[in-house]
Enzyme design. Structure first.
Site, PDB file in Angstrom:
ATOM      1  N   CYS A  79       0.868  -1.166   0.000  1.00 29.17           N
ATOM      2  CA  CYS A  79       0.000   0.000   0.000  1.00 29.17           C
ATOM      3  C   CYS A  79       0.909   1.220   0.000  1.00 29.17           C
ATOM      4  O   CYS A  79       2.124   1.111   0.190  1.00 29.17           O
ATOM      5  CB  CYS A  79      -0.826   0.051   1.277  1.00 29.17           C
ATOM      6  N   GLY A 106      -1.122   1.183  -5.037  1.00 27.92           N
ATOM      7  CA  GLY A 106      -2.416   0.564  -4.743  1.00 27.92           C
ATOM      8  C   GLY A 106      -3.531   1.258  -5.481  1.00 27.92           C
ATOM      9  O   GLY A 106      -3.660   2.476  -5.397  1.00 27.92           O
ATOM     10  N   ASN A 156       1.102  -0.351   5.939  1.00 29.36           N
ATOM     11  CA  ASN A 156       1.592  -0.981   4.709  1.00 29.36           C
ATOM     12  C   ASN A 156       2.402  -2.187   5.125  1.00 29.36           C
ATOM     13  O   ASN A 156       3.364  -2.058   5.885  1.00 29.36           O
ATOM     14  CB  ASN A 156       2.481   0.013   3.936  1.00 29.36           C
ATOM     15  N   GLY A 157       2.015  -3.361   4.650  1.00 32.02           N
ATOM     16  CA  GLY A 157       2.738  -4.574   5.000  1.00 32.02           C
ATOM     17  C   GLY A 157       1.782  -5.716   5.205  1.00 32.02           C
ATOM     18  O   GLY A 157       0.629  -5.665   4.776  1.00 32.02           O
ATOM     19  N   TYR A 165      10.244  -3.438  -8.833  1.00 34.93           N
ATOM     20  CA  TYR A 165       8.969  -3.093  -9.472  1.00 34.93           C
ATOM     21  C   TYR A 165       8.109  -2.067  -8.739  1.00 34.93           C
ATOM     22  O   TYR A 165       7.566  -1.152  -9.343  1.00 34.93           O
ATOM     23  CB  TYR A 165       8.155  -4.382  -9.686  1.00 34.93           C
TER      24      TYR A 165
HETATM   25  C1  PCP Z   1       4.071  -5.605 -14.283  1.00 32.30           C
HETATM   26  C2  PCP Z   1       5.546  -5.820 -14.468  1.00 32.30           C
HETATM   27  C3  PCP Z   1       5.632  -6.921 -15.495  1.00 32.30           C
HETATM   28  C4  PCP Z   1       4.500  -7.816 -15.190  1.00 32.30           C
HETATM   29  C5  PCP Z   1       3.433  -6.941 -14.571  1.00 32.30           C
HETATM   30  C6  PCP Z   1       4.927  -8.974 -14.309  1.00 32.30           C
HETATM   31  O1  PCP Z   1       3.568  -4.611 -15.115  1.00 32.30           O
HETATM   32  O2  PCP Z   1       6.218  -4.679 -14.870  1.00 32.30           O
HETATM   33  O3  PCP Z   1       5.509  -6.414 -16.801  1.00 32.30           O
HETATM   34  O4  PCP Z   1       3.859  -9.768 -13.819  1.00 32.30           O
HETATM   35  P1  PCP Z   1       3.283 -11.048 -14.580  1.00 32.30           P
HETATM   36  O5  PCP Z   1       4.395 -11.953 -14.942  1.00 32.30           O
HETATM   37  O6  PCP Z   1       2.434 -11.655 -13.502  1.00 32.30           O
HETATM   38  O7  PCP Z   1       2.466 -10.599 -15.758  1.00 32.30           O
HETATM   39  P2  PCP Z   1       2.525  -3.510 -14.618  1.00 32.30           P
HETATM   40  O8  PCP Z   1       1.897  -3.932 -13.344  1.00 32.30           O
HETATM   41  O9  PCP Z   1       1.593  -3.181 -15.701  1.00 32.30           O
HETATM   42  O10 PCP Z   1       3.382  -2.232 -14.233  1.00 32.30           O
HETATM   43  P3  PCP Z   1       4.461  -1.350 -14.993  1.00 32.30           P
HETATM   44  O11 PCP Z   1       3.737  -0.595 -16.075  1.00 32.30           O
HETATM   45  O12 PCP Z   1       4.999  -0.486 -13.915  1.00 32.30           O
HETATM   46  O13 PCP Z   1       5.543  -2.214 -15.560  1.00 32.30           O
END
Ligand code: PCP
Length: 506
Positions: free
Chosen positions: A2, A28, A102-103, A258
């Site tokens: 969060c 979130g 958050n956690g 990420y």
């Molecule tokens: C997430 C991340 C990878 C994906 C989802 C990994 O993207 O960057 O591309 O998860 P998966 O293997 O379960 O599909 P987003 O959540 O769309 O975020 P961002 O645009 O920040 O990369």
């Protein structure tokens, strides 16, 4: 996971908290809430949905006061769809406490039993944050009963006992009515929390530095240390104390990979620089796996992978091109609740620019591969756009183990890398080659940015659960806590709303 924020100021805080929550929206998308305090009265607005939908002008006007908290929620425990579980949480006694968290507490079930059977408190939802606020309330009441008034030292005594009772990860901000703002962080420093102080007596604490810099145009004074508690009284005086017995700093590696925004600095590490470093080591893996001459172009899977892909391309001497355009009105797919929504979202989120793929051997770079939803779709899209060969590289190592500390990876079966070899994963996603980051290299290059770190919470990559108390039964309990499946119509409606970034609260 969060995003949380808390402010004590001399002027109204509703807009400042709103702005900070907008800057934390990437943490979130499921629900948002703000509570403010004026005198000893609390004013609260919380609902499911994104920040811009939950708070309308009329709601903002109804949030007076110079003290407040906010939260954006990405549910990892409890019922993802319940409005009651949106934060902040409130308890009436003692004093009146509101809290954001958050956690994820790994001993929430045991604590709930204790609270009900021994401490005589009432728990109304399945949220571990409600458990947390009740533990804090109970310990504050016990500590306050031993003294004539609620001094900072009494508050810190309560936090000491709270640390002894809680397990798991927690960054917490609470308001104690008529007394002040309390912030504390678990003894391993798993989830981030930093704060700023200004000369005119404004104190702000938030999950990420971007919220402080962007919303208050302030400078982060420092991170809240693992195990530390900070109490700011209503006159703006800041008190701090270490409340854990053996604190160590082990921030969550997935924040750097990420979760966090690249323009944030967490525990002294620039998230952007961490991602560049990950690209650098990933490049070495690529070079040792295949001759770069077999690659025509490096293409990131937007957004989070961009810095790593850029650095990788530079290192292997190949052009970096934007082959996918992200629809900015679609949220982050990983933090969407429900695999159906996530899958559908990939194609609506990303669209290929044909000329970057036609008759080329492309190396696609993602920050991580978790469930494999994105990679499988993306590889297919690259082929449909005319790519000759589609290679895939992940800036993070295989995600093989569930996360129990606040990231929604609770069951091993949904992780594409659990129990599969790299070759089997490659086959599943349909790529011509698949190259992963190395676990030790990842830790080394991120840690090189702050050698004061004791290590990382990196369980999803290395299977080491740093709090040392997670058993097989806990995994089963957490898997069982997964959100109940929705019926088809409900799932469809929510999927449409999520894709539009619109909440039901709108
Ligand atoms: C997430 C991340 C990878 C994906 C989802 C990994 O993207 O960057 O591309 O998860 P998966 O293997 O379960 O599909 P987003 O959540 O769309 O975020 P961002 O645009 O920040 O990369």
């Amino acid at each position: 996971m969060c995003g949380i924020v808390g402010v004590i100021s001399r002027s109204p805080v509703n807009q400042l908290i709103y702005d900070a929550l907008l800057l934390l929206q990437h943490r979130g998308q499921d629900a948002a809430g703000i509570v403010t305090m004026q005198g000893s009265k609390c004013y609260m607005q919380k609902a499911r949905g994104m920040v811009r939908d939950v708070f309308r002008t009329r709601n903002m006007r109804a949030l007076p006061g110079t003290v407040g908290l906010g939260q954006v929620r990405y549910p990892t425990a409890g019922n993802a769809y319940s409005e009651e579980e949106a934060q902040p949480f409130y308890v009436n006694a003692p004093f009146g406490i509101v809290l954001v968290h958050n956690g994820n507490l790994t001993n929430a079930a045991a604590l709930e039993r204790e609270l009900v059977e021994v401490d005589r408190r009432h728990i109304n939802t399945r949220s571990d944050s409600e458990v947390l606020i009740n533990v804090l309330a109970h310990e504050l009441e016990a500590a306050a009963a031993r003294a004539a008034e609620l001094t900072p030292e009494i508050v810190f005594d309560a936090v000491r006992t709270v640390h002894r009772r809680l397990r798991g990860s927690y960054a917490v901000i609470a308001l104690i009515a008529g007394h002040g703002l309390l912030a504390f962080r678990d003894p391993y420093g798993i989830r981030p929390l930093c704060f700023s102080e200004t000369r005119d007596g404004e104190f702000m604490v938030a999950s990420e530095s971007v919220a402080i810099e962007g919303a208050a145009h302030g400078h982060v004074a420092r991170d809240v240390a693992p195990g530390e508690a900070i109490f700011v009284d209503l006159a703006g005086r800041v008190h701090a104390a270490q409340c854990a017995e053996r604190p160590t700093l082990n921030p969550c590696m997935f924040e750097y990979v990420y979760l966090a925004r690249p323009d944030s600095v967490l525990d002294g590490i620039s998230v952007y620089q961490a991602r560049l470093n990950l690209g650098e080591t990933l490049a070495q893996r690529v070079i040792s796996t295949m001759p770069p001459s077999e690659i025509d172009v490096v293409i990131p899977i937007p957004e989070s992978s961009r810095p790593s892909a850029m650095q990788l391309a530079l290192r292997i001497g190949k052009p970096y091109r934007e082959g996918f355009v992200k629809n900015r009105y679609v949220g982050r797919t990983f933090i969407m609740p429900g695999q159906g929504v996530r899958k559908k979202s990939v194609r609506q989120k990303l669209n290929a620019i044909g000329m970057e793929f036609r008759d080329r051997n492309v190396l696609l770079v993602d920050d991580s591969i978790v469930r494999g939803t994105t990679s499988k779709e993306i590889v297919q899209m690259a082929r449909e756009a005319g790519a000759r060969k589609v290679y895939m590289a992940s800036a993070a190592p295989p995600v093989r183990y569930p996360n129990v500390y606040g990231i929604d990876m609770p069951t091993k079966d949904e992780l594409i890398a659990h129990g599969r070899t790299v070759e089997e994963i490659r086959e599943f996603i349909g790529a011509d080659a698949l190259i992963y980051q190395d676990v030790e290299a990842m830790k080394r290059v991120v840690r090189s940015l702050n050698p004061r770190l004791d290590g990382f919470e990196a369980a999803c990559f290395d299977g080491v659960y740093i709090t040392g108390d997670v058993s097989a039964a806990d995994f089963d309990a957490m898997a069982a806590q997964r959100t109940l499946p929705l019926d088809e119509d409900e799932a469809d409606a929510r999927s449409r709303l999520a894709l539009q970034g619109i909440s039901e609260a709108a």
